[in-house]
Motif scaffolding. Sequence first.
Motif, PDB file in Angstrom:
ATOM      1  N   GLY A 106       2.949   5.657 -10.553  1.00  0.00           N
ATOM      2  CA  GLY A 106       3.543   6.844 -11.164  1.00  0.00           C
ATOM      3  C   GLY A 106       4.686   6.501 -12.100  1.00  0.00           C
ATOM      4  O   GLY A 106       4.805   7.061 -13.194  1.00  0.00           O
ATOM      5  N   LEU A 107       5.523   5.576 -11.701  1.00  0.00           N
ATOM      6  CA  LEU A 107       6.626   5.174 -12.571  1.00  0.00           C
ATOM      7  C   LEU A 107       6.120   4.487 -13.830  1.00  0.00           C
ATOM      8  O   LEU A 107       6.658   4.704 -14.923  1.00  0.00           O
ATOM      9  CB  LEU A 107       7.587   4.249 -11.817  1.00  0.00           C
ATOM     10  N   CYS A 108       5.088   3.678 -13.693  1.00  0.00           N
ATOM     11  CA  CYS A 108       4.529   3.014 -14.882  1.00  0.00           C
ATOM     12  C   CYS A 108       3.923   4.039 -15.838  1.00  0.00           C
ATOM     13  O   CYS A 108       4.093   3.934 -17.058  1.00  0.00           O
ATOM     14  CB  CYS A 108       3.484   1.996 -14.473  1.00  0.00           C
ATOM     15  N   LEU A 109       3.227   5.018 -15.293  1.00  0.00           N
ATOM     16  CA  LEU A 109       2.644   6.057 -16.145  1.00  0.00           C
ATOM     17  C   LEU A 109       3.735   6.895 -16.802  1.00  0.00           C
ATOM     18  O   LEU A 109       3.625   7.266 -17.967  1.00  0.00           O
ATOM     19  CB  LEU A 109       1.707   6.945 -15.334  1.00  0.00           C
ATOM     20  N   LEU A 110       4.784   7.196 -16.064  1.00  0.00           N
ATOM     21  CA  LEU A 110       5.891   7.963 -16.620  1.00  0.00           C
ATOM     22  C   LEU A 110       6.590   7.185 -17.726  1.00  0.00           C
ATOM     23  O   LEU A 110       6.947   7.734 -18.766  1.00  0.00           O
ATOM     24  CB  LEU A 110       6.881   8.321 -15.512  1.00  0.00           C
ATOM     25  N   TYR A 111       6.742   5.908 -17.524  1.00  0.00           N
ATOM     26  CA  TYR A 111       7.432   5.067 -18.495  1.00  0.00           C
ATOM     27  C   TYR A 111       6.618   4.896 -19.767  1.00  0.00           C
ATOM     28  O   TYR A 111       7.159   4.848 -20.859  1.00  0.00           O
ATOM     29  CB  TYR A 111       7.735   3.695 -17.885  1.00  0.00           C
ATOM     30  N   THR A 112       5.287   4.846 -19.644  1.00  0.00           N
ATOM     31  CA  THR A 112       4.448   4.602 -20.812  1.00  0.00           C
ATOM     32  C   THR A 112       3.943   5.889 -21.459  1.00  0.00           C
ATOM     33  O   THR A 112       3.363   5.827 -22.538  1.00  0.00           O
ATOM     34  CB  THR A 112       3.224   3.740 -20.435  1.00  0.00           C
TER      35      THR A 112
ATOM     36  N   VAL B 112       0.838  -1.202   0.000  1.00  0.00           N
ATOM     37  CA  VAL B 112       0.000   0.000   0.000  1.00  0.00           C
ATOM     38  C   VAL B 112       0.874   1.253   0.000  1.00  0.00           C
ATOM     39  O   VAL B 112       0.543   2.250  -0.649  1.00  0.00           O
ATOM     40  CB  VAL B 112      -0.974  -0.014   1.207  1.00  0.00           C
ATOM     41  N   GLU B 113       2.001   1.211   0.697  1.00  0.00           N
ATOM     42  CA  GLU B 113       2.881   2.376   0.755  1.00  0.00           C
ATOM     43  C   GLU B 113       3.584   2.640  -0.567  1.00  0.00           C
ATOM     44  O   GLU B 113       3.769   3.788  -0.966  1.00  0.00           O
ATOM     45  CB  GLU B 113       3.924   2.201   1.855  1.00  0.00           C
ATOM     46  N   ILE B 114       4.014   1.605  -1.285  1.00  0.00           N
ATOM     47  CA  ILE B 114       4.797   1.829  -2.501  1.00  0.00           C
ATOM     48  C   ILE B 114       3.962   1.790  -3.772  1.00  0.00           C
ATOM     49  O   ILE B 114       4.471   2.128  -4.847  1.00  0.00           O
ATOM     50  CB  ILE B 114       5.963   0.818  -2.624  1.00  0.00           C
ATOM     51  N   LEU B 115       2.678   1.425  -3.689  1.00  0.00           N
ATOM     52  CA  LEU B 115       1.844   1.325  -4.880  1.00  0.00           C
ATOM     53  C   LEU B 115       1.708   2.653  -5.635  1.00  0.00           C
ATOM     54  O   LEU B 115       1.827   2.654  -6.865  1.00  0.00           O
ATOM     55  CB  LEU B 115       0.469   0.767  -4.519  1.00  0.00           C
TER      56      LEU B 115
END
Length: 66
Positions: free
Chosen positions: A52-58, A44-47
């Motif tokens: 955000g990283l997945c959205l930034l990457y894609t 829950v803390e790192i989700l």
Amino acid sequence: MLIRISNLLIPMVVFYIVGYGMLKRVNLFDAFIKGAQDGIKVVVEILPTLIGLCLLYTSPSPRDTR
């Protein structure tokens, strides 16, 4: 060769952990449940960071508009 080692090593580690817990007289079920709860808290803390990283990457880059 590596598959045979893996097929033996994984059950041995599981049995070692359970056996060690039984020797130390630890309530294994309670320890498992507490560990699972702690794991859920970490997820829950790192989700949000992972999302955000997945959205930034894609997301498209300005350099991609050529």
